[in-house]
Motif scaffolding. Structure first.
Motif, PDB file in Angstrom:
ATOM      1  N   TYR A  76       1.044  -1.348   0.036  1.00 40.46           N
ATOM      2  CA  TYR A  76      -0.153  -0.038   0.013  1.00 40.46           C
ATOM      3  C   TYR A  76       0.778   1.205  -0.056  1.00 40.46           C
ATOM      4  N   TRP A  77       2.129   1.272  -0.392  1.00 38.70           N
ATOM      5  CA  TRP A  77       3.001   2.354  -0.483  1.00 38.70           C
ATOM      6  C   TRP A  77       3.024   2.923  -1.809  1.00 38.70           C
ATOM      7  N   GLY A  78       2.068   3.869  -1.896  1.00 42.01           N
ATOM      8  CA  GLY A  78       1.969   4.627  -3.290  1.00 42.01           C
ATOM      9  C   GLY A  78       1.193   5.936  -2.899  1.00 42.01           C
ATOM     10  N   PRO A  79       1.644   6.895  -4.000  1.00 40.69           N
ATOM     11  CA  PRO A  79       1.066   8.224  -3.834  1.00 40.69           C
ATOM     12  C   PRO A  79      -0.380   8.602  -3.869  1.00 40.69           C
ATOM     13  N   ASP A  80      -0.954   7.285  -4.341  1.00 42.22           N
ATOM     14  CA  ASP A  80      -2.453   7.334  -4.472  1.00 42.22           C
ATOM     15  C   ASP A  80      -2.989   6.520  -3.079  1.00 42.22           C
ATOM     16  N   SER A  81      -2.330   5.800  -2.574  1.00 45.28           N
ATOM     17  CA  SER A  81      -2.638   5.216  -1.345  1.00 45.28           C
ATOM     18  C   SER A  81      -2.859   5.877  -0.087  1.00 45.28           C
ATOM     19  N   PRO A  82      -3.529   5.432   0.832  1.00 42.96           N
ATOM     20  CA  PRO A  82      -3.650   6.003   2.237  1.00 42.96           C
ATOM     21  C   PRO A  82      -2.298   6.270   2.811  1.00 42.96           C
ATOM     22  N   PRO A  83      -2.040   7.359   3.637  1.00 43.12           N
ATOM     23  CA  PRO A  83      -0.955   7.553   4.208  1.00 43.12           C
ATOM     24  C   PRO A  83      -0.449   6.605   5.242  1.00 43.12           C
ATOM     25  N   THR A  84       0.918   6.472   5.266  1.00 38.12           N
ATOM     26  CA  THR A  84       1.548   5.380   6.290  1.00 38.12           C
ATOM     27  C   THR A  84       1.818   6.312   7.570  1.00 38.12           C
ATOM     28  N   SER A  85       1.314   5.704   8.797  1.00 32.71           N
ATOM     29  CA  SER A  85       1.533   6.363   9.945  1.00 32.71           C
ATOM     30  C   SER A  85       2.880   5.824  10.412  1.00 32.71           C
ATOM     31  N   VAL A  86       3.654   6.735  10.935  1.00 28.54           N
ATOM     32  CA  VAL A  86       5.043   6.512  11.727  1.00 28.54           C
ATOM     33  C   VAL A  86       4.708   7.229  12.919  1.00 28.54           C
ATOM     34  N   THR A  87       5.081   6.559  14.200  1.00 30.64           N
ATOM     35  CA  THR A  87       4.816   7.368  15.502  1.00 30.64           C
ATOM     36  C   THR A  87       6.350   7.521  16.086  1.00 30.64           C
ATOM     37  N   VAL A  88       7.059   8.380  16.501  1.00 26.58           N
ATOM     38  CA  VAL A  88       8.069   8.547  17.057  1.00 26.58           C
ATOM     39  C   VAL A  88       7.882   9.149  18.430  1.00 26.58           C
ATOM     40  N   THR A  89       8.138   8.424  19.611  1.00 23.49           N
ATOM     41  CA  THR A  89       7.985   9.180  20.999  1.00 23.49           C
ATOM     42  C   THR A  89       9.689   9.242  21.681  1.00 23.49           C
ATOM     43  N   PHE A  90       9.864  10.625  21.967  1.00 26.64           N
ATOM     44  CA  PHE A  90      10.955  10.853  22.462  1.00 26.64           C
ATOM     45  C   PHE A  90      10.973  11.585  24.095  1.00 26.64           C
ATOM     46  N   ASP A  91      11.552  11.222  24.894  1.00 22.22           N
ATOM     47  CA  ASP A  91      11.392  11.582  26.207  1.00 22.22           C
ATOM     48  C   ASP A  91      12.544  12.771  26.512  1.00 22.22           C
ATOM     49  N   ALA A 120      12.632  16.717   7.463  1.00 21.11           N
ATOM     50  CA  ALA A 120      13.813  16.992   6.414  1.00 21.11           C
ATOM     51  C   ALA A 120      14.261  15.583   5.787  1.00 21.11           C
ATOM     52  N   TYR A 121      14.699  14.880   6.531  1.00 23.04           N
ATOM     53  CA  TYR A 121      15.215  13.598   6.201  1.00 23.04           C
ATOM     54  C   TYR A 121      14.235  12.757   5.257  1.00 23.04           C
ATOM     55  N   PHE A 122      12.743  12.832   5.823  1.00 21.10           N
ATOM     56  CA  PHE A 122      11.672  12.178   5.000  1.00 21.10           C
ATOM     57  C   PHE A 122      11.448  12.748   3.673  1.00 21.10           C
ATOM     58  N   GLU A 123      11.516  14.183   3.473  1.00 23.52           N
ATOM     59  CA  GLU A 123      11.444  14.943   2.195  1.00 23.52           C
ATOM     60  C   GLU A 123      12.564  14.718   1.344  1.00 23.52           C
ATOM     61  N   GLU A 124      13.986  14.714   2.022  1.00 25.47           N
ATOM     62  CA  GLU A 124      15.180  14.117   1.145  1.00 25.47           C
ATOM     63  C   GLU A 124      14.956  12.877   0.377  1.00 25.47           C
ATOM     64  N   CYS A 125      14.246  11.989   1.124  1.00 28.08           N
ATOM     65  CA  CYS A 125      13.994  10.588   0.637  1.00 28.08           C
ATOM     66  C   CYS A 125      12.895  10.645  -0.128  1.00 28.08           C
ATOM     67  N   LYS A 126      12.323  11.739  -0.645  1.00 29.60           N
ATOM     68  CA  LYS A 126      11.074  11.829  -1.707  1.00 29.60           C
ATOM     69  C   LYS A 126       9.881  11.363  -0.936  1.00 29.60           C
ATOM     70  N   VAL A 127       9.744  11.621   0.357  1.00 31.00           N
ATOM     71  CA  VAL A 127       8.484  11.323   1.113  1.00 31.00           C
ATOM     72  C   VAL A 127       7.771  12.633   1.483  1.00 31.00           C
ATOM     73  N   PHE A 156       3.739  10.950  12.278  1.00 26.39           N
ATOM     74  CA  PHE A 156       4.069  11.421  11.020  1.00 26.39           C
ATOM     75  C   PHE A 156       3.245  10.521   9.960  1.00 26.39           C
ATOM     76  N   ASN A 157       2.536  11.375   9.217  1.00 23.16           N
ATOM     77  CA  ASN A 157       1.711  10.756   7.964  1.00 23.16           C
ATOM     78  C   ASN A 157       2.553  10.932   6.592  1.00 23.16           C
ATOM     79  N   LEU A 158       2.865   9.587   6.141  1.00 21.96           N
ATOM     80  CA  LEU A 158       3.682   9.644   5.001  1.00 21.96           C
ATOM     81  C   LEU A 158       3.069   9.264   3.698  1.00 21.96           C
ATOM     82  N   ARG A 159       3.650   9.681   2.541  1.00 24.60           N
ATOM     83  CA  ARG A 159       3.220   9.295   1.293  1.00 24.60           C
ATOM     84  C   ARG A 159       4.260   9.419   0.516  1.00 24.60           C
TER      85      ARG A 159
END
Length: 161
Positions: A76-91, A120-127, A156-159
Motif C-alpha cells: 500500500y506504499w504509493g502516492p494514491d494510497s492512504p498515508p502510512t503512519s509512523v510514530t516517534v516518541t522521545f522523552d 527534512a530527512y523524509f523530504e530528502e528521501c522523496k516522502v 508522521f503521516n507519510l506518502r
C-alpha cells in the motif's frame, strides 16, 4: 513584533531549521543516506530515522526514544494510497520547555529540532511528511493544572512523492 508573521514564513523557517539540523547531524557522524523511497520503500528510510534519533540520544538532546513504523505495508506504499503512519516518541527533549511556551502563546513555530530533522530527512528521501507533535505527561494527574509533559509523541503521516 513577530518576525515571522505569515504562516508561509514560519513553515519555510522550520523547514530550513530541520534541514540545517540534519546537515549538522551528518557532520557529526550520522550516516542516514538519501533513499529513493517511492521505488525502494520505507524500510531503509526508517533505518535512517533510527540513526538520527540515536545521535540525538547519544548527544543528550533526548533521553530515550521509540520508533514505530508497524503501519508500513509495501503493498500500500504509493502516492494514491492512504498515508502510512509512523510514530516517534522521545522523552525529555532539550527544547521541550520552549516548545510548550511557544505552543501556549498560540504560535505556529516551535523549536522542535527532532521532529523537523526527521521531516527534512523524509523530504530528502522523496516522502511527503505531515508532522504533528503531541506533548505527553507520562503520569496520570486528575488535576489538569498539574499537567507536566515530559515526552513528545510525534505523528508522521507519510506518502511517497
Amino acid at each position: 513584533k513577530n518576525l515571522l508573521q505569515k504562516d508561509s514564513e514560519r513553515i519555510a523557517f522550520q523547514q530550513a531549521m530541520g534541514q540545517q539540523v540534519l546537515l549538522t547531524l551528518r557532520e557529526i557522524g550520522v550516516k542516514a543516506g538519501k533513499i529513493d523511497a517511492p521505488s525502494q520503500g520505507l524500510e531503509k528510510v526508517l533505518e535512517g530515522c533510527d540513526q538520527i534519533l540515536q545521535k540525538f540520544k547519544e548527544s543528550g538532546f533526548i533521553e530515550k526514544y521509540t520508533l514505530d513504523g508497524s503501519d508500513y505495508d509495501s503493498r500500500y506504499w504509493g502516492p494514491d494510497s492512504p498515508p502510512t503512519s509512523v510514530t516517534v516518541t522521545f522523552d525529555s527533549p532539550a527544547t521541550l520547555g520552549g516548545c510548550l511556551i511557544m505552543t501556549q502563546e498560540a504560535g505556529s513555530f516551535r523549536p522542535d529540532y527532532v521532529g523537523q530533522a526527521l521531516v527534512a530527512y523524509f523530504e530528502e528521501c522523496k516522502v511527503n511528511a505531515e508532522y504533528t507533535p503531541y506533548f505527553v505527561d507520562k503520569e496520570y494527574r486528575p488535576n489538569p493544572d498539574d499537567y507536566q509533559p515530559s515526552q513528545v509523541l510525534g505523528q508522521f503521516n507519510l506518502r511517497p512523492k
